[in-house]
Design a protein around this motif. Sequence first.
Motif, PDB file in Angstrom:
ATOM      1  N   ILE A  28       0.854  -1.202   0.000  1.00  0.00           N
ATOM      2  CA  ILE A  28       0.000   0.000   0.000  1.00  0.00           C
ATOM      3  C   ILE A  28       0.884   1.244   0.000  1.00  0.00           C
ATOM      4  O   ILE A  28       0.619   2.218  -0.722  1.00  0.00           O
ATOM      5  CB  ILE A  28      -0.948  -0.010   1.204  1.00  0.00           C
ATOM      6  N   VAL A  29       1.949   1.224   0.787  1.00  0.00           N
ATOM      7  CA  VAL A  29       2.899   2.336   0.774  1.00  0.00           C
ATOM      8  C   VAL A  29       3.468   2.525  -0.625  1.00  0.00           C
ATOM      9  O   VAL A  29       3.572   3.652  -1.121  1.00  0.00           O
ATOM     10  CB  VAL A  29       4.033   2.098   1.789  1.00  0.00           C
ATOM     11  N   ARG A  30       3.835   1.429  -1.283  1.00  0.00           N
ATOM     12  CA  ARG A  30       4.340   1.510  -2.665  1.00  0.00           C
ATOM     13  C   ARG A  30       3.370   2.277  -3.554  1.00  0.00           C
ATOM     14  O   ARG A  30       3.780   3.147  -4.343  1.00  0.00           O
ATOM     15  CB  ARG A  30       4.563   0.104  -3.225  1.00  0.00           C
ATOM     16  N   GLU A  31       2.090   1.960  -3.453  1.00  0.00           N
ATOM     17  CA  GLU A  31       1.093   2.641  -4.283  1.00  0.00           C
ATOM     18  C   GLU A  31       0.959   4.112  -3.900  1.00  0.00           C
ATOM     19  O   GLU A  31       0.830   4.979  -4.772  1.00  0.00           O
ATOM     20  CB  GLU A  31      -0.260   1.937  -4.165  1.00  0.00           C
ATOM     21  N   SER A  34       3.085   7.275  -5.096  1.00  0.00           N
ATOM     22  CA  SER A  34       2.767   8.012  -6.322  1.00  0.00           C
ATOM     23  C   SER A  34       1.903   9.238  -6.050  1.00  0.00           C
ATOM     24  O   SER A  34       1.590   9.990  -6.971  1.00  0.00           O
ATOM     25  CB  SER A  34       2.039   7.095  -7.317  1.00  0.00           C
ATOM     26  N   GLY A  35       1.506   9.430  -4.786  1.00  0.00           N
ATOM     27  CA  GLY A  35       0.645  10.560  -4.448  1.00  0.00           C
ATOM     28  C   GLY A  35      -0.714  10.092  -3.968  1.00  0.00           C
ATOM     29  O   GLY A  35      -0.946   8.890  -3.784  1.00  0.00           O
ATOM     30  N   PRO A  36      -1.644  11.010  -3.733  1.00  0.00           N
ATOM     31  CA  PRO A  36      -2.965  10.641  -3.217  1.00  0.00           C
ATOM     32  C   PRO A  36      -3.684   9.658  -4.132  1.00  0.00           C
ATOM     33  O   PRO A  36      -3.664   9.800  -5.353  1.00  0.00           O
ATOM     34  CB  PRO A  36      -3.710  11.984  -3.154  1.00  0.00           C
ATOM     35  N   ARG A  37      -4.321   8.650  -3.522  1.00  0.00           N
ATOM     36  CA  ARG A  37      -5.033   7.635  -4.292  1.00  0.00           C
ATOM     37  C   ARG A  37      -6.391   7.375  -3.655  1.00  0.00           C
ATOM     38  O   ARG A  37      -6.533   7.336  -2.426  1.00  0.00           O
ATOM     39  CB  ARG A  37      -4.252   6.309  -4.318  1.00  0.00           C
ATOM     40  N   ARG A  38      -7.395   7.158  -4.496  1.00  0.00           N
ATOM     41  CA  ARG A  38      -8.708   6.756  -4.008  1.00  0.00           C
ATOM     42  C   ARG A  38      -8.692   5.281  -3.633  1.00  0.00           C
ATOM     43  O   ARG A  38      -7.884   4.499  -4.142  1.00  0.00           O
ATOM     44  CB  ARG A  38      -9.769   6.995  -5.094  1.00  0.00           C
ATOM     45  N   TYR A  39      -9.606   4.913  -2.747  1.00  0.00           N
ATOM     46  CA  TYR A  39      -9.692   3.520  -2.300  1.00  0.00           C
ATOM     47  C   TYR A  39      -9.865   2.591  -3.502  1.00  0.00           C
ATOM     48  O   TYR A  39      -9.213   1.546  -3.584  1.00  0.00           O
ATOM     49  CB  TYR A  39     -10.851   3.362  -1.317  1.00  0.00           C
ATOM     50  N   THR A  40     -10.737   2.951  -4.439  1.00  0.00           N
ATOM     51  CA  THR A  40     -10.999   2.086  -5.590  1.00  0.00           C
ATOM     52  C   THR A  40      -9.757   1.915  -6.458  1.00  0.00           C
ATOM     53  O   THR A  40      -9.519   0.838  -7.012  1.00  0.00           O
ATOM     54  CB  THR A  40     -12.155   2.642  -6.443  1.00  0.00           C
ATOM     55  N   ASP A  41      -8.950   2.976  -6.579  1.00  0.00           N
ATOM     56  CA  ASP A  41      -7.721   2.880  -7.359  1.00  0.00           C
ATOM     57  C   ASP A  41      -6.707   1.974  -6.666  1.00  0.00           C
ATOM     58  O   ASP A  41      -6.015   1.188  -7.317  1.00  0.00           O
ATOM     59  CB  ASP A  41      -7.109   4.269  -7.572  1.00  0.00           C
ATOM     60  N   LEU A  42      -6.627   2.102  -5.333  1.00  0.00           N
ATOM     61  CA  LEU A  42      -5.727   1.231  -4.587  1.00  0.00           C
ATOM     62  C   LEU A  42      -6.127  -0.232  -4.747  1.00  0.00           C
ATOM     63  O   LEU A  42      -5.287  -1.105  -4.975  1.00  0.00           O
ATOM     64  CB  LEU A  42      -5.740   1.613  -3.103  1.00  0.00           C
ATOM     65  N   HIS A  43      -7.410  -0.482  -4.650  1.00  0.00           N
ATOM     66  CA  HIS A  43      -7.892  -1.861  -4.761  1.00  0.00           C
ATOM     67  C   HIS A  43      -7.595  -2.428  -6.154  1.00  0.00           C
ATOM     68  O   HIS A  43      -7.216  -3.595  -6.293  1.00  0.00           O
ATOM     69  CB  HIS A  43      -9.390  -1.933  -4.461  1.00  0.00           C
ATOM     70  N   ALA A  44      -7.736  -1.598  -7.183  1.00  0.00           N
ATOM     71  CA  ALA A  44      -7.483  -2.055  -8.551  1.00  0.00           C
ATOM     72  C   ALA A  44      -6.011  -2.392  -8.773  1.00  0.00           C
ATOM     73  O   ALA A  44      -5.687  -3.305  -9.540  1.00  0.00           O
ATOM     74  CB  ALA A  44      -7.927  -0.992  -9.549  1.00  0.00           C
ATOM     75  N   ASP A  45      -5.109  -1.669  -8.103  1.00  0.00           N
ATOM     76  CA  ASP A  45      -3.682  -1.874  -8.322  1.00  0.00           C
ATOM     77  C   ASP A  45      -3.034  -2.757  -7.264  1.00  0.00           C
ATOM     78  O   ASP A  45      -1.804  -2.864  -7.207  1.00  0.00           O
ATOM     79  CB  ASP A  45      -2.959  -0.524  -8.384  1.00  0.00           C
ATOM     80  N   LEU A  46      -3.857  -3.389  -6.432  1.00  0.00           N
ATOM     81  CA  LEU A  46      -3.369  -4.366  -5.464  1.00  0.00           C
ATOM     82  C   LEU A  46      -4.134  -5.675  -5.661  1.00  0.00           C
ATOM     83  O   LEU A  46      -4.889  -6.119  -4.787  1.00  0.00           O
ATOM     84  CB  LEU A  46      -3.544  -3.852  -4.033  1.00  0.00           C
ATOM     85  N   VAL A  80      -9.476  10.541  -0.604  1.00  0.00           N
ATOM     86  CA  VAL A  80      -8.203   9.975  -1.046  1.00  0.00           C
ATOM     87  C   VAL A  80      -7.331   9.695   0.175  1.00  0.00           C
ATOM     88  O   VAL A  80      -7.503  10.310   1.237  1.00  0.00           O
ATOM     89  CB  VAL A  80      -7.440  10.914  -2.010  1.00  0.00           C
ATOM     90  N   TYR A  81      -6.430   8.762  -0.002  1.00  0.00           N
ATOM     91  CA  TYR A  81      -5.439   8.447   1.021  1.00  0.00           C
ATOM     92  C   TYR A  81      -4.081   8.938   0.523  1.00  0.00           C
ATOM     93  O   TYR A  81      -3.779   8.856  -0.665  1.00  0.00           O
ATOM     94  CB  TYR A  81      -5.375   6.944   1.273  1.00  0.00           C
ATOM     95  N   GLU A  82      -3.269   9.449   1.427  1.00  0.00           N
ATOM     96  CA  GLU A  82      -1.929   9.876   1.061  1.00  0.00           C
ATOM     97  C   GLU A  82      -0.978   9.649   2.225  1.00  0.00           C
ATOM     98  O   GLU A  82      -1.401   9.589   3.384  1.00  0.00           O
ATOM     99  CB  GLU A  82      -1.915  11.336   0.624  1.00  0.00           C
ATOM    100  N   LEU A  83       0.282   9.516   1.894  1.00  0.00           N
ATOM    101  CA  LEU A  83       1.285   9.273   2.916  1.00  0.00           C
ATOM    102  C   LEU A  83       1.591  10.541   3.697  1.00  0.00           C
ATOM    103  O   LEU A  83       1.588  11.645   3.152  1.00  0.00           O
ATOM    104  CB  LEU A  83       2.572   8.751   2.284  1.00  0.00           C
ATOM    105  N   THR A  84       1.893  10.365   4.961  1.00  0.00           N
ATOM    106  CA  THR A  84       2.447  11.443   5.763  1.00  0.00           C
ATOM    107  C   THR A  84       3.950  11.515   5.502  1.00  0.00           C
ATOM    108  O   THR A  84       4.518  10.673   4.795  1.00  0.00           O
ATOM    109  CB  THR A  84       2.212  11.169   7.250  1.00  0.00           C
ATOM    110  N   ALA A  85       4.598  12.504   6.093  1.00  0.00           N
ATOM    111  CA  ALA A  85       6.057  12.576   5.973  1.00  0.00           C
ATOM    112  C   ALA A  85       6.693  11.311   6.531  1.00  0.00           C
ATOM    113  O   ALA A  85       7.673  10.790   5.985  1.00  0.00           O
ATOM    114  CB  ALA A  85       6.578  13.815   6.703  1.00  0.00           C
TER     115      ALA A  85
END
Length: 208
Positions: A28-31, A34-46, A80-85
């Motif tokens: 999930i961190v790998r995805e 690339s920047g903010p991602r929607r849940y549906t996009d994360l699910h599609a690419d995992l 969208v979900y995005e990583l913190t620092a």
Amino acid sequence: MSPRRSYDQYCSAARALDVVGDRWTLLIVRELLSGPRRYTDLHADLPGVSTDVLASRLKDMERDGLATRRRLPPPGAAFVYELTARGRELLPVLQALGTWGGPELGARRPTDAVRAHWFALPLLRALEGEGLVEVRLEEGDFHVYAGAQDGPAYGEGPAPREPDARLVLDSDVCGAVVRGELNLTDAVRDGRVEVTGDGAIAKALREA
């Protein structure tokens, strides 16, 4: 949200695994690199992750300070979900794992899913200097931000502006670079990677 499990060992590696050792978390961190991602996009690419597990892991990552969830302004109005620092600090961890795991790839199996952008982090590791690099594979295009200190490490699709370098190669060559069997500069020198662009990275690859 799953209860936090711990190895209960006073060891920094054990503490790190308490946070990122669950299955799917680092992918999930790998995805999200690339920047903010929607849940549906994360699910599609995992491919292979269940909706329940993905939702649980994302909540765990929010709890542990690795990711945040926010709503996009209209007209998007999606979450969208995005990583913190803190989450972005896992980039070199994933790159080190990729280096170690490269020899494990072997030939692609019939059951293996593939996304073009999964090659982004290994290629990013192979690039020297700073700049925007677009990569074209038959599986699709992606771009990487070489030398970036914050923000996305890569993105799907063509570069958002004219890149400093553009690489065109096939998946066999890309796979050989990822597995550590082929040096990127050697592949350019041998004509197995086409390099265009006027940036420092393009010039360095052509002149190496």
